[in-house]
Write a protein that holds these residues in place. Structure first.
Motif, PDB file in Angstrom:
ATOM      1  N   ILE A  80       0.853  -1.194   0.000  1.00 61.08           N
ATOM      2  CA  ILE A  80       0.000   0.000   0.000  1.00 61.08           C
ATOM      3  C   ILE A  80       0.880   1.231   0.000  1.00 61.08           C
ATOM      4  O   ILE A  80       1.848   1.308   0.759  1.00 61.08           O
ATOM      5  CB  ILE A  80      -0.892   0.010   1.259  1.00 61.08           C
ATOM      6  N   GLN A  81       0.509   2.177  -0.823  1.00 66.40           N
ATOM      7  CA  GLN A  81       1.207   3.460  -0.809  1.00 66.40           C
ATOM      8  C   GLN A  81       0.262   4.545  -0.309  1.00 66.40           C
ATOM      9  O   GLN A  81      -0.919   4.574  -0.676  1.00 66.40           O
ATOM     10  CB  GLN A  81       1.706   3.822  -2.201  1.00 66.40           C
ATOM     11  N   ILE A  82       0.800   5.421   0.516  1.00 66.89           N
ATOM     12  CA  ILE A  82       0.076   6.618   0.937  1.00 66.89           C
ATOM     13  C   ILE A  82       0.745   7.792   0.237  1.00 66.89           C
ATOM     14  O   ILE A  82       1.947   8.036   0.424  1.00 66.89           O
ATOM     15  CB  ILE A  82       0.126   6.817   2.469  1.00 66.89           C
ATOM     16  N   VAL A  83      -0.023   8.466  -0.595  1.00 67.10           N
ATOM     17  CA  VAL A  83       0.534   9.470  -1.498  1.00 67.10           C
ATOM     18  C   VAL A  83      -0.135  10.826  -1.256  1.00 67.10           C
ATOM     19  O   VAL A  83      -1.367  10.909  -1.144  1.00 67.10           O
ATOM     20  CB  VAL A  83       0.341   9.042  -2.969  1.00 67.10           C
ATOM     21  N   GLU A  84       0.673  11.858  -1.166  1.00 68.34           N
ATOM     22  CA  GLU A  84       0.144  13.220  -1.025  1.00 68.34           C
ATOM     23  C   GLU A  84      -0.466  13.642  -2.358  1.00 68.34           C
ATOM     24  O   GLU A  84       0.231  13.680  -3.378  1.00 68.34           O
ATOM     25  CB  GLU A  84       1.287  14.155  -0.622  1.00 68.34           C
ATOM     26  N   GLU A  85      -1.749  13.960  -2.343  1.00 67.84           N
ATOM     27  CA  GLU A  85      -2.431  14.223  -3.606  1.00 67.84           C
ATOM     28  C   GLU A  85      -1.865  15.444  -4.331  1.00 67.84           C
ATOM     29  O   GLU A  85      -1.670  15.427  -5.547  1.00 67.84           O
ATOM     30  CB  GLU A  85      -3.927  14.444  -3.366  1.00 67.84           C
ATOM     31  N   ALA A  86      -1.559  16.481  -3.597  1.00 66.56           N
ATOM     32  CA  ALA A  86      -1.147  17.736  -4.229  1.00 66.56           C
ATOM     33  C   ALA A  86       0.185  17.614  -4.958  1.00 66.56           C
ATOM     34  O   ALA A  86       0.398  18.250  -5.996  1.00 66.56           O
ATOM     35  CB  ALA A  86      -1.070  18.831  -3.168  1.00 66.56           C
ATOM     36  N   LEU A  94       4.413   9.114   0.642  1.00 69.63           N
ATOM     37  CA  LEU A  94       4.760   9.362   2.040  1.00 69.63           C
ATOM     38  C   LEU A  94       5.089   8.063   2.771  1.00 69.63           C
ATOM     39  O   LEU A  94       5.962   8.040   3.641  1.00 69.63           O
ATOM     40  CB  LEU A  94       3.597  10.066   2.749  1.00 69.63           C
ATOM     41  N   HIS A  95       4.379   7.013   2.456  1.00 65.38           N
ATOM     42  CA  HIS A  95       4.597   5.717   3.110  1.00 65.38           C
ATOM     43  C   HIS A  95       4.383   4.605   2.093  1.00 65.38           C
ATOM     44  O   HIS A  95       3.510   4.704   1.241  1.00 65.38           O
ATOM     45  CB  HIS A  95       3.608   5.482   4.262  1.00 65.38           C
TER      46      HIS A  95
END
Lengths: 61, 154
Positions: free
Chosen positions: A28-34, A39-40
């Motif tokens: 799983i990736q946590i991605v900053e939308e902007a 991020l992770h």
């Protein structure tokens, strides 16, 4: 009392039951939308095993 | 609680009843839309394989279940059975959940449900994380193609 000694091999172990089993996992990736910045990146506990199975099962060309 | 993965307890029961021919409680054949990925703030756990809490729009206004795909296999690549490996399937497409709004969310498990409507449907399979992950406002949960969701029956 005499004890008869034979050299016969022990019987084979009984076959294990074969229920339908399933497991899974993922990365799983946590991605900053902007910014699109990752991020992770987190892997579930069974991911490495199931992904190795995926690679084994993929047809090789 | 130990992290688990695989069929939910409900799917264990319904699939078993289906393959032995019991109609009552049998597996509900999917609609023509395939499966939807869903985010959960608690684990299903290895022991119970049930009971996880799905994200809700009251807390994350943009949250929605994500369809896995539209093609014949509905977004899954399914390999042929391989000895000592089983049948492996994985997501063909990258799955991107909408960026979180309103409140930071906790991600502890992913599940796959047979309808898009929140609060409805059957959760057929899942995987837990070992530790929960905070997903802040303005960030997306992304499952990359091929590696975001990998499952095997064996």
């Amino acid at each position: 009392m005499d004890v008869e000694i034979t050299n016969e091999p022990p019987p084979p172990p009984r076959a294990a039951p074969s229920p339908l089993r399933m497991k899974g996992g993922g990365e799983i990736q946590i991605v900053e939308e902007a910014t699109g910045k990752v991020l992770h990146t987190v892997q579930s506990p069974d991911f490495l095993e199931v992904n190795e199975r995926r690679l084994r099962a993929e047809p090789k060309y | 609680m130990a992290a688990g993965s695989g069929f939910t307890a409900a799917a264990d029961a319904s699939i078993t009843r289906t393959i032995i021919g019991v109609t009552s409680g049998a597996y509900a054949t999917l609609s023509t839309n395939g499966m939807y990925a869903a985010c959960y703030s608690t684990q299903f756990t290895a022991a119970t394989k049930a009971g996880a809490t799905e994200w809700a729009t009251a807390s994350d206004g943009s949250y929605a279940r994500q369809q896995m795909g539209l093609s014949t296999a509905f977004g899954w690549s399914i390999a042929a059975y391989v000895n000592s490996t089983g049948v492996v399937w994985s997501n063909s497409n990258t799955i991107t959940f909408p960026a979180v709004t309103l409140n930071n969310q906790t991600l502890f498990a992913l599940g796959w449900v047979d309808v898009v409507t929140l609060g409805s449907g059957n959760i057929n399979f899942f995987y837990d994380l070992t530790t929960s992950l905070t997903v802040n406002i303005g960030t997306n949960v992304i499952l990359s193609g091929s590696t975001g969701a990998v499952f095997t029956t064996y």
